[in-house]
Design a protein around this motif. Structure first.
Motif, PDB file in Angstrom:
ATOM      1  N   ASP A 210      33.102  39.153  33.100  1.00  0.00           N
ATOM      2  CA  ASP A 210      34.349  39.690  32.561  1.00  0.00           C
ATOM      3  C   ASP A 210      34.147  40.993  31.792  1.00  0.00           C
ATOM      4  OD1 ASP A 210      37.261  39.116  32.343  1.00  0.00           O
ATOM      5  OD2 ASP A 210      36.823  39.250  30.195  1.00  0.00           O
ATOM      6  N   ASN A 211      32.946  41.197  31.251  1.00  0.00           N
ATOM      7  CA  ASN A 211      32.670  42.471  30.572  1.00  0.00           C
ATOM      8  C   ASN A 211      32.806  43.641  31.547  1.00  0.00           C
ATOM      9  OD1 ASN A 211      32.072  41.537  27.939  1.00  0.00           O
ATOM     10  ND2 ASN A 211      30.040  40.888  28.609  1.00  0.00           N
TER      11      ASN A 211
ATOM     12  N   ASN B 285      31.969  51.828  29.686  1.00  0.00           N
ATOM     13  CA  ASN B 285      30.563  51.529  29.950  1.00  0.00           C
ATOM     14  C   ASN B 285      30.396  50.354  30.912  1.00  0.00           C
ATOM     15  OD1 ASN B 285      31.425  49.524  28.200  1.00  0.00           O
ATOM     16  ND2 ASN B 285      29.480  49.407  27.105  1.00  0.00           N
ATOM     17  N   ARG B 286      31.384  50.160  31.793  1.00  0.00           N
ATOM     18  CA  ARG B 286      31.335  49.022  32.724  1.00  0.00           C
ATOM     19  C   ARG B 286      30.030  48.992  33.521  1.00  0.00           C
ATOM     20  NH1 ARG B 286      35.687  52.039  36.245  1.00  0.00           N
ATOM     21  NH2 ARG B 286      34.292  53.642  37.031  1.00  0.00           N
ATOM     22  N   CYS B 287      29.510  50.178  33.883  1.00  0.00           N
ATOM     23  CA  CYS B 287      28.307  50.245  34.715  1.00  0.00           C
ATOM     24  C   CYS B 287      27.093  49.647  34.011  1.00  0.00           C
ATOM     25  CB  CYS B 287      28.010  51.689  35.124  1.00  0.00           C
ATOM     26  SG  CYS B 287      29.265  52.409  36.200  1.00  0.00           S
ATOM     27  N   TYR B 288      27.120  49.657  32.693  1.00  0.00           N
ATOM     28  CA  TYR B 288      26.015  49.067  31.936  1.00  0.00           C
ATOM     29  C   TYR B 288      25.916  47.574  32.251  1.00  0.00           C
ATOM     30  CZ  TYR B 288      23.279  47.239  28.059  1.00  0.00           C
ATOM     31  OH  TYR B 288      22.327  46.579  27.318  1.00  0.00           O
ATOM     32  N   TYR B 289      27.042  46.890  32.214  1.00  0.00           N
ATOM     33  CA  TYR B 289      27.045  45.436  32.445  1.00  0.00           C
ATOM     34  C   TYR B 289      26.667  45.108  33.887  1.00  0.00           C
ATOM     35  CZ  TYR B 289      29.503  45.515  28.001  1.00  0.00           C
ATOM     36  OH  TYR B 289      29.825  45.735  26.682  1.00  0.00           O
ATOM     37  N   CYS B 290      27.160  45.903  34.814  1.00  0.00           N
ATOM     38  CA  CYS B 290      26.850  45.680  36.222  1.00  0.00           C
ATOM     39  C   CYS B 290      25.360  45.902  36.481  1.00  0.00           C
ATOM     40  CB  CYS B 290      27.686  46.616  37.092  1.00  0.00           C
ATOM     41  SG  CYS B 290      27.441  46.403  38.872  1.00  0.00           S
TER      42      CYS B 290
ATOM     43  N   ARG C 157      42.017  46.306  35.080  1.00  0.00           N
ATOM     44  CA  ARG C 157      41.090  45.264  35.498  1.00  0.00           C
ATOM     45  C   ARG C 157      40.661  45.462  36.946  1.00  0.00           C
ATOM     46  NH1 ARG C 157      40.202  41.008  32.170  1.00  0.00           N
ATOM     47  NH2 ARG C 157      39.514  39.662  33.863  1.00  0.00           N
ATOM     48  N   ILE C 158      39.395  45.177  37.178  1.00  0.00           N
ATOM     49  CA  ILE C 158      38.832  45.283  38.526  1.00  0.00           C
ATOM     50  C   ILE C 158      39.028  43.938  39.221  1.00  0.00           C
ATOM     51  CG2 ILE C 158      36.737  45.703  39.869  1.00  0.00           C
ATOM     52  CD1 ILE C 158      35.699  47.310  37.410  1.00  0.00           C
ATOM     53  N   THR C 159      39.746  43.938  40.320  1.00  0.00           N
ATOM     54  CA  THR C 159      40.024  42.697  41.040  1.00  0.00           C
ATOM     55  C   THR C 159      39.590  42.834  42.495  1.00  0.00           C
ATOM     56  OG1 THR C 159      42.234  43.363  41.777  1.00  0.00           O
ATOM     57  CG2 THR C 159      42.061  42.321  39.589  1.00  0.00           C
ATOM     58  N   PRO C 160      39.361  41.711  43.176  1.00  0.00           N
ATOM     59  CA  PRO C 160      39.001  41.771  44.603  1.00  0.00           C
ATOM     60  C   PRO C 160      40.070  42.483  45.424  1.00  0.00           C
ATOM     61  CG  PRO C 160      38.574  39.583  43.729  1.00  0.00           C
ATOM     62  CD  PRO C 160      39.323  40.324  42.666  1.00  0.00           C
ATOM     63  N   GLU C 161      41.346  42.277  45.044  1.00  0.00           N
ATOM     64  CA  GLU C 161      42.452  42.890  45.790  1.00  0.00           C
ATOM     65  C   GLU C 161      42.402  44.421  45.694  1.00  0.00           C
ATOM     66  OE1 GLU C 161      43.112  38.781  44.941  1.00  0.00           O
ATOM     67  OE2 GLU C 161      42.836  40.425  43.494  1.00  0.00           O
ATOM     68  N   LYS C 162      42.149  44.935  44.491  1.00  0.00           N
ATOM     69  CA  LYS C 162      42.085  46.387  44.308  1.00  0.00           C
ATOM     70  C   LYS C 162      40.890  46.980  45.049  1.00  0.00           C
ATOM     71  CE  LYS C 162      44.373  46.266  39.797  1.00  0.00           C
ATOM     72  NZ  LYS C 162      44.176  46.323  38.326  1.00  0.00           N
TER      73      LYS C 162
END
Length: 265
Positions: A82-83, A90-95, A182-187
């Protein structure tokens, strides 16, 4: 080619090597050089998720089978974090942190002591929070150590015969979504199918950015903008993207700009 010589020397010092191979030019160049130096002591690992365009995975497997480089395709589920899904700046950090844990587990399983990825010295000057995560997890960045830039990678890759030396960069599909959405599978599916459609029409360097309100902002290379100076193309593109779920379809008149979501320009 002095930097290439130095890179080979540094790789030769390693007992064995796992190379994180995304299918792009930077990691492909590193993988080819590593395989030339260490041979079967190199393992290519491609971490595959829904953020990875399907045709990219097909190209990865085709290249690896053709060259005979030992490889492994590892599944990855970033949308379970969820982060990352909250889509902060900084989403790429968590990924990347989760990504690094996967390849570290594979390295341990295979008895590989060093993990490398194709980060270049050019990447260090850009906004790349994922690089911090990979450094924390002990991933080696040999191209940075020998100060090889993205431009130099392409030049040397061409010289040594990497078949996709001129391939346009293709970062993960989540980079197309406006921060805070939010990043979703649909998007992700919408964006992936929209970009595949535009590539099928002949456009090469492009992004379909998703903004609040379901707005698609299409970026194509400035040299390709003329391809939209046709009302039939505009109609076909608009109709197709709306069937995929976009509410509005726009063309960015400034053309393609890497990282435009980061700068807001």
């Amino acid at each position: 080619m002095e930097k290439l010589k130095l890179l080979k020397e540094k790789i030769e010092e390693k007992e064995n090597l796992l190379v994180a191979f995304s299918g792009g030019v930077d990691s492909g160049f590193l993988l080819k050089v590593a395989h030339d130096v260490l041979g079967e002591k190199v393992l290519a690992v491609t971490v595959y998720s829904e953020l990875f365009p399907k045709r990219e995975l097909e190209e990865v497997e085709s290249f690896l089978k053709l060259t005979g480089i030992p490889y492994k395709i590892a599944p990855f589920y970033p949308l379970r974090n969820d982060n990352f899904v909250r889509n902060p700046r900084n989403r790429c950090y968590y990924c990347k942190r989760d990504f690094a844990m996967i390849i570290k587990d594979i390295a341990t399983e295979k008895g590989i002591t060093t993990i490398a990825e194709g980060v270049t010295s050019s990447d260090i000057d850009e906004y790349r929070p994922g690089i911090a995560a990979s450094k924390e997890e002990g991933v080696w960045h040999p191209l940075v150590e020998v100060d090889i830039t993205k431009h130099e990678v392409r030049q040397i890759a061409k010289d040594i015969g990497l078949p996709f030396w001129d391939k346009p960069p293709s970062p993960c599909l989540a980079t197309r979504i406006e921060y805070g959405e939010r990043i979703t599978p649909e998007k992700i599916k919408m964006i992936g199918e929209a970009e595949a459609f535009l590539k099928d029409l002949g456009f090469k360097q492009l992004r379909v950015r998703l903004h609040r309100g379901g707005i698609a902002r299409i970026e194509v290379d400035k040299e390709e903008l003329a391809g939209f100076f046709d009302t039939n193309v505009l109609r076909v593109v608009s109709r197709r993207l709306k069937t995929l779920g976009f509410n509005y379809v726009t063309l960015d008149l400034e053309g393609f700009r890497s990282g435009s979501m980061d700068t807001g320009k």
